[in-house]
Design an enzyme around this catalytic site. Structure first.
Site, PDB file in Angstrom:
ATOM      1  N   HIS A 201      15.603  56.274  71.778  1.00 52.37           N
ATOM      2  CA  HIS A 201      16.663  57.114  71.209  1.00 52.37           C
ATOM      3  C   HIS A 201      16.132  57.988  70.086  1.00 52.37           C
ATOM      4  CE1 HIS A 201      17.689  54.894  67.428  1.00 52.37           C
ATOM      5  NE2 HIS A 201      17.303  53.824  68.108  1.00 52.37           N
TER       6      HIS A 201
ATOM      7  N   ASP B  96      13.304  53.212  63.190  1.00 51.37           N
ATOM      8  CA  ASP B  96      14.450  53.243  64.120  1.00 51.37           C
ATOM      9  C   ASP B  96      15.000  54.663  64.222  1.00 51.37           C
ATOM     10  OD1 ASP B  96      16.551  52.549  65.732  1.00 51.37           O
ATOM     11  OD2 ASP B  96      17.673  51.480  64.206  1.00 51.37           O
TER      12      ASP B  96
ATOM     13  N   GLU C 108      22.511  56.993  70.440  1.00 47.74           N
ATOM     14  CA  GLU C 108      22.371  55.554  70.708  1.00 47.74           C
ATOM     15  C   GLU C 108      23.042  54.715  69.634  1.00 47.74           C
ATOM     16  OE1 GLU C 108      20.330  51.567  70.217  1.00 47.74           O
ATOM     17  OE2 GLU C 108      20.476  53.229  68.825  1.00 47.74           O
ATOM     18  N   GLU C 109      22.900  55.170  68.386  1.00 48.77           N
ATOM     19  CA  GLU C 109      23.326  54.356  67.239  1.00 48.77           C
ATOM     20  C   GLU C 109      24.837  54.173  67.152  1.00 48.77           C
ATOM     21  OE1 GLU C 109      21.368  52.693  65.616  1.00 48.77           O
ATOM     22  OE2 GLU C 109      19.491  53.701  65.161  1.00 48.77           O
TER      23      GLU C 109
ATOM     24  N   ASP D 230      12.066  51.387  71.392  1.00 44.10           N
ATOM     25  CA  ASP D 230      12.950  51.496  70.231  1.00 44.10           C
ATOM     26  C   ASP D 230      12.439  50.527  69.175  1.00 44.10           C
ATOM     27  OD1 ASP D 230      14.928  51.714  68.380  1.00 44.10           O
ATOM     28  OD2 ASP D 230      16.565  51.024  69.672  1.00 44.10           O
TER      29      ASP D 230
ATOM     30  N   HIS E 239      18.572  51.642  59.352  1.00 47.65           N
ATOM     31  CA  HIS E 239      19.933  52.137  59.065  1.00 47.65           C
ATOM     32  C   HIS E 239      20.177  52.340  57.569  1.00 47.65           C
ATOM     33  CE1 HIS E 239      21.366  50.290  63.157  1.00 47.65           C
ATOM     34  NE2 HIS E 239      20.292  51.058  63.261  1.00 47.65           N
TER      35      HIS E 239
HETATM   36  N1  BES Z   1      16.900  49.854  67.221  1.00 44.83           N
HETATM   37  C1  BES Z   1      18.165  49.190  67.156  1.00 44.83           C
HETATM   38  C2  BES Z   1      18.197  47.942  67.988  1.00 44.83           C
HETATM   39  C3  BES Z   1      17.606  46.722  67.363  1.00 44.83           C
HETATM   40  C4  BES Z   1      17.734  46.452  66.007  1.00 44.83           C
HETATM   41  C5  BES Z   1      16.987  45.832  68.181  1.00 44.83           C
HETATM   42  C6  BES Z   1      17.182  45.302  65.506  1.00 44.83           C
HETATM   43  C7  BES Z   1      16.457  44.650  67.671  1.00 44.83           C
HETATM   44  C8  BES Z   1      16.550  44.420  66.331  1.00 44.83           C
HETATM   45  C9  BES Z   1      19.256  50.115  67.660  1.00 44.83           C
HETATM   46  O1  BES Z   1      19.055  51.428  67.275  1.00 44.83           O
HETATM   47  C10 BES Z   1      20.582  49.661  67.108  1.00 44.83           C
HETATM   48  O2  BES Z   1      20.789  49.796  65.929  1.00 44.83           O
HETATM   49  N2  BES Z   1      21.443  49.112  67.946  1.00 44.83           N
HETATM   50  C11 BES Z   1      22.720  48.610  67.541  1.00 44.83           C
HETATM   51  C12 BES Z   1      23.606  48.379  68.726  1.00 44.83           C
HETATM   52  C13 BES Z   1      24.119  49.624  69.400  1.00 44.83           C
HETATM   53  C14 BES Z   1      24.881  49.249  70.634  1.00 44.83           C
HETATM   54  C15 BES Z   1      24.972  50.465  68.470  1.00 44.83           C
HETATM   55  C16 BES Z   1      22.541  47.266  66.853  1.00 44.83           C
HETATM   56  O3  BES Z   1      21.503  46.625  66.991  1.00 44.83           O
HETATM   57  O4  BES Z   1      23.457  46.819  66.181  1.00 44.83           O
HETATM   58 ZN    ZN Z   2      19.460  51.518  65.117  1.00 45.06          ZN
END
Ligand code: BES
Ligand code: ZN
Length: 397
Positions: free
Chosen positions: A204, A224, A258-259, A286, A363
């Site tokens: 993403h 990220d 994606e976020e 990612d 984040h």
């Molecule tokens: N890169 C993260 C995913 C992630 C974070 C994987 C920490 C493993 C450990 C991704 O960008 C993200 O923030 N995903 C969200 C979920 C999404 C469906 C909004 C999350 O992890 O809360």
């Molecule tokens: Zn993220």
């Protein structure tokens, strides 16, 4: 049949209780359902398996839920927003049945492209990856609704175009989304022999920080996920430099949005499914540049992924990357691989650490390449570029 009936009941039930047009249907880890219901007036638990549940919430409560997931579960979202109840239920069923694409059993996971991969690996350059991470982090944010999130995609498209310059079998396009300004960017390398079969390497491109005023918040998103996009960009640079022409069609993807619930990849994966495209394998990059786990360099998330393809990638590491690897679990659809997995395609996500050692700066405005775990270099991401190049040559053949 029982499942069919219960879904039918579910549909009737949900239609009758949800007249408002602002209802959203989410899939969320079943372990988080109780707390969501306690905190949000609007949350209604509609269906669920041991792992995943379908919950109806009001769109006004999305930010509140994000905050809850973050504070209580240490997940930075932890749920996926769906267009409709039907789609949410499909995701639930797809994960329950574990009945995936019909072609999957026949994918050839042989490893025999040693000469090509060896040449690729000589060209991988940490400094190239580092430069791309720095460039992407320099946009104020890459938020899906912000102008800077549109500008960063324009920069990336032009970067990928300049890398593929002179190759008539390569094209770079925007994939535009109707509901928000940030486009996804897709590079297509037309296969020489089996061009109907598609291998996807994606990540993403958006970034996010804060809960309110996200359009204006500083979100460098170096790990990220500038790291994943920079890793993909290096894969592109190296294969073009080598004049490599894959037998299968390869698509490199930088997903939008994606976020905020895997929105960009969800649209793209659904389109591939709708058009009966034969997607042989999907690699998601990612977060590749934070070395968080002492004794493991590459960690495969075992949920929302294809076990056979994960094993294949492990063998590629042993042969070509030679670093310690293992498995972990997100516990929910944590990135764009889940969008592909939910449409029945074989997806994998090689990740930078286990879930116990997550980069705590994502984040936030502190997600920079200088942070602990990267120390200003792209040394960790370089291993993922090697793995992705091996995957490209061995699955793209
Ligand atoms: N890169 C993260 C995913 C992630 C974070 C994987 C920490 C493993 C450990 C991704 O960008 C993200 O923030 N995903 C969200 C979920 C999404 C469906 C909004 C999350 O992890 O809360
Ligand atoms: Zn993220």
């Amino acid at each position: 049949m029982k499942k069919l009936l219960s879904n039918l009941f579910l549909l009737l039930f949900a239609t009758s209780v949800s007249a408002s047009s602002k209802d959203l249907f989410i899939t969320i880890g079943t372990d988080a359902v109780n707390d969501s219901q306690k905190s949000l007036k609007s949350a209604v638990n509609l269906a669920g398996s041991e792992e995943i549940s379908v919950v109806k919430i009001n769109s006004d409560d999305v930010e509140e839920l994000s905050k809850l997931m973050h504070d209580k579960f240490n997940r930075c979202g932890g749920f996926i927003v769906h267009d409709s109840l039907e789609e949410a239920v499909e995701v639930l069923n797809a994960n329950d049945n574990r009945a995936f694409a019909k072609n999957m059993a026949f994918v050839d996971y042989s490893i025999n492209q040693e000469d090509i991969v060896t040449n690729f690996l000589k060209d991988v350059d940490e400094f190239e990856i580092r430069s791309t991470i720095l460039k992407l982090s320099s946009f104020h944010n890459r938020y899906y609704k912000a102008q800077t999130g549109v500008d960063s995609q324009a920069w990336l498209k032009q970067k990928w175009e300049s890398l593929s310059n002179g190759r008539s079998d390569i094209s770079v396009d925007y994939y535009k989304h109707d509901r928000w300004p940030q486009p996804s960017v897709v590079m297509t390398v037309e296969g020489t022999d089996k061009s109907d079969e598609i291998v996807v390497i994606g990540g993403h491109a958006d970034s996010i920080a804060g809960f309110w005023g996200r359009e204006r918040a500083r979100a460098p998103g170096a790990d990220d996920n500038a790291s994943g996009i920079a890793t993909i960009t290096e894969v592109i640079r190296v294969f073009v430099k080598n004049g490599y022409k894959p037998s299968r069609t390869i698509k490199f993807m930088a997903y939008a949005a994606e976020e905020v619930g895997l929105l960009g990849s969800n649209e793209i994966a659904k389109q591939h499914k709708r058009e009966n495209k034969e997607v042989v394998g999907v690699l998601q990059l990612d977060m590749t540049n934070h070395k968080g786990t002492k004794d493991l360099d590459i960690v495969f998330m075992s949920d929302y992924t294809n076990a056979r393809q994960n094993e294949f990638l492990g063998k590629l590491i042993d042969k070509y990357v030679q670093v310690p690897w293992g498995y972990s679990k997100c516990g929910y659809g944590c990135s764009d691989h889940a969008s592909w997995h939910n449409q029945g395609f074989a997806a994998s996500i090689p990740f930078e650490s286990t879930m116990n050692d997550i980069n705590g700066h994502i984040h936030t405005a502190r997600d920079t390449i200088e942070a602990e775990g990267s120390q200003g270099t792209a040394d960790h991401a370089e291993k993922f570029a090697r793995l992705a190049l091996a995957f490209l040559a061995e699955l793209g053949k």
